[in-house]
Design a protein around this motif. Structure first.
Motif, PDB file in Angstrom:
ATOM      1  N   TYR A 181       0.820  -1.203   0.000  1.00 15.03           N
ATOM      2  CA  TYR A 181       0.000   0.000   0.000  1.00 15.03           C
ATOM      3  C   TYR A 181       0.861   1.264   0.000  1.00 15.03           C
ATOM      4  CZ  TYR A 181      -3.481  -3.367   1.716  1.00 15.03           C
ATOM      5  OH  TYR A 181      -4.301  -4.459   1.873  1.00 15.03           O
ATOM      6  N   GLY A 282      -8.857  -3.401   0.299  1.00 18.65           N
ATOM      7  CA  GLY A 282      -9.603  -2.350  -0.353  1.00 18.65           C
ATOM      8  C   GLY A 282      -9.371  -2.331  -1.860  1.00 18.65           C
ATOM      9  N   GLU A 284      -8.650   0.064  -3.678  1.00 16.29           N
ATOM     10  CA  GLU A 284      -7.523   0.925  -4.069  1.00 16.29           C
ATOM     11  C   GLU A 284      -6.218   0.143  -4.190  1.00 16.29           C
ATOM     12  OE1 GLU A 284      -7.550   0.915   0.411  1.00 16.29           O
ATOM     13  OE2 GLU A 284      -9.036   1.002  -1.190  1.00 16.29           O
ATOM     14  N   ILE A 287      -4.788  -0.555  -7.637  1.00 16.03           N
ATOM     15  CA  ILE A 287      -4.249   0.549  -8.437  1.00 16.03           C
ATOM     16  C   ILE A 287      -2.741   0.635  -8.213  1.00 16.03           C
ATOM     17  CG2 ILE A 287      -4.326   3.040  -8.845  1.00 16.03           C
ATOM     18  CD1 ILE A 287      -7.174   3.004  -7.699  1.00 16.03           C
ATOM     19  N   SER A 289       1.099   1.585  -7.457  1.00 10.83           N
ATOM     20  CA  SER A 289       1.584   2.503  -6.421  1.00 10.83           C
ATOM     21  C   SER A 289       1.887   3.897  -6.951  1.00 10.83           C
ATOM     22  CB  SER A 289       2.844   1.916  -5.769  1.00 10.83           C
ATOM     23  OG  SER A 289       2.543   0.747  -5.052  1.00 10.83           O
ATOM     24  N   HIS A 292      -0.680   6.709  -6.764  1.00  7.42           N
ATOM     25  CA  HIS A 292      -1.073   7.251  -5.459  1.00  7.42           C
ATOM     26  C   HIS A 292      -0.164   8.387  -4.999  1.00  7.42           C
ATOM     27  CE1 HIS A 292      -3.975   4.015  -4.267  1.00  7.42           C
ATOM     28  NE2 HIS A 292      -3.265   3.311  -5.135  1.00  7.42           N
ATOM     29  N   LYS A 296      -4.534  11.382  -2.023  1.00 10.23           N
ATOM     30  CA  LYS A 296      -5.830  11.073  -2.632  1.00 10.23           C
ATOM     31  C   LYS A 296      -6.202  12.055  -3.740  1.00 10.23           C
ATOM     32  CE  LYS A 296     -10.670  10.262  -1.388  1.00 10.23           C
ATOM     33  NZ  LYS A 296     -11.651  10.221  -0.269  1.00 10.23           N
ATOM     34  N   LEU A 299      -4.335  11.229  -6.827  1.00  8.41           N
ATOM     35  CA  LEU A 299      -4.838   9.977  -7.378  1.00  8.41           C
ATOM     36  C   LEU A 299      -6.122  10.216  -8.176  1.00  8.41           C
ATOM     37  CD1 LEU A 299      -5.012   6.872  -7.648  1.00  8.41           C
ATOM     38  CD2 LEU A 299      -6.162   6.849  -5.422  1.00  8.41           C
ATOM     39  N   LEU A 300      -7.043  10.999  -7.628  1.00  6.26           N
ATOM     40  CA  LEU A 300      -8.305  11.263  -8.318  1.00  6.26           C
ATOM     41  C   LEU A 300      -8.076  12.008  -9.632  1.00  6.26           C
ATOM     42  CD1 LEU A 300     -10.573  12.207  -5.272  1.00  6.26           C
ATOM     43  CD2 LEU A 300     -10.574  10.068  -6.584  1.00  6.26           C
ATOM     44  N   LEU A 303      -6.913   9.436 -12.117  1.00  8.83           N
ATOM     45  CA  LEU A 303      -8.005   8.552 -12.534  1.00  8.83           C
ATOM     46  C   LEU A 303      -8.932   9.235 -13.539  1.00  8.83           C
ATOM     47  CD1 LEU A 303      -8.971   6.849  -9.143  1.00  8.83           C
ATOM     48  CD2 LEU A 303      -7.708   5.843 -11.045  1.00  8.83           C
TER      49      LEU A 303
END
Length: 338
Positions: A181, A282, A284, A287, A289, A292, A296, A299-300, A303
């Motif tokens: 993570y 999760g 996430e 996705i 590494s 990230h 967050k 990351l958004l 995406l």
């Protein structure tokens, strides 16, 4: 000590009974993997006083015939830390026989400098089980580096060590990582060895959700062993498994041999397992590494970028350097999520 649910009748005896509790006629498991034995268990002053044929009475008598009796179970990777101050009864644990819970895979429920206050609150309010927690290396990393995917410089590493040292002084049991993570995945082996040395000064343990549990399982085990050996502290593999379908029947055996070899040369390393043949995490975690980095919000943004989404779809299916794909490892989306 736990007794399986729906235990038979319990009755009170006279106040001058020799024992506080006598559990009678159960199938006693000693916790060492031996077959059960039919025996009574006498408890006095919170300790096992006698196991076998108990003639004397207890203030409380429990008929456990047809049931299993075992030492209290230890949850090696508990997640109750944030909840215990709100509900110290922890019924979900106790009703399954868990009497000791060790949290901290994702870190302590409060920052390092607030740990003493956290323990004091639990002690004041009371909890129904034994509880301890590790401190995550990631907590120190984020406090200094935020979500940057880079190595700390000397000054930054010193700050991270100071934070971990405070956690150890305030009651943490050791250091954890969850290396699949982000931002934990951004930490290098050398960084983790240096941080582990701090935990070792206080008799701590290094426990890890390793960097990979797919086709790179053996290399991930080797990394944990290296961190434990060079860091000078015991190492623990969290939920040891081979989540790579082409390697089933082979990878676990090979990884196990590496653990045994390390133990044979004096490295105190061990592993724990799920009690079921499945796993969960999760979404996430599917996705890569690198997406990230920055947290967050970043990351958004990635995406939402059509070009990046094309790359992500490809890497989720096939993996990317330095990152293991859960989807690839388990044989595709249909077998990964159900």
């Amino acid at each position: 000590m736990c007794v399986s649910p729906e235990v038979g009748s319990a009755q009170k005896n006279r106040a001058d009974s020799e024992y506080d509790i006598v559990i009678r006629g159960g199938r006693v498991l000693d916790g060492a993997g031996n077959p059960c034995v039919f025996a009574d268990v006498a408890i006095k002053d919170g300790r096992f006083a006698k196991i076998g044929k108990v003639e004397a009475s207890g203030k409380t008598e429990i008929d456990a015939r047809g049931r299993y009796v075992s030492p209290g179970w230890i949850d090696m990777m508990d997640q109750s830390g944030p909840v215990l101050p709100k509900n110290g009864l922890a019924e979900n644990k106790l009703m399954e026989g868990v009497t000791t819970a060790i949290g901290g895979e994702g870190g302590t429920p409060v920052p390092a400098d607030k740990l003493r206050e956290y323990w004091a609150e639990l002690e004041k309010n009371g909890i129904s089980l034994n509880f301890g927690t590790y401190f995550s290396e990631t907590q120190a990393r984020v406090a200094v580096l935020n979500y940057d995917a880079r190595k700390p410089n000397g000054e930054e590493l010193a700050k991270m060590k100071t934070i971990l040292e405070a956690a150890m002084q305030n009651g943490a049991m050791g250091m954890t990582t969850a290396l699949i993570y982000p931002p934990s995945s951004y930490a290098t082996t050398d960084e983790l060895i240096e941080m582990a040395k701090v935990a070792a000064k206080y008799g701590g343990i290094y426990a890890s959700h390793m960097r990979g549990e797919g086709k790179e399982l053996v290399q991930s085990v080797d990394e944990l062993i290296q961190i434990a050996e060079r860091g000078g502290l015991p190492g623990e593999v969290f939920h040891f498994k081979a989540a790579y379908s082409p390697g089933w029947g082979k990878l676990m055996k090979e990884a196990g041999r590496h653990i045994e070899a390390a133990r044979a040369r004096g490295v105190d390393v061990a592993a724990d397992l799920y009690v079921y043949t499945a796993g969960g995490t999760g979404l996430e975690a599917a996705i890569p590494s690198w997406a990230h980095e920055g947290g967050k919000e970043q990351l958004l943004k990635r995406l939402a970028d059509p070009a990046i989404r094309v790359r992500l779809k490809k890497e989720i299916r096939k993996g990317s350097p330095g990152w293991w794909s859960i989807v690839e490892a388990s044989g595709g989306w249909k077998t990964s999520f159900w």
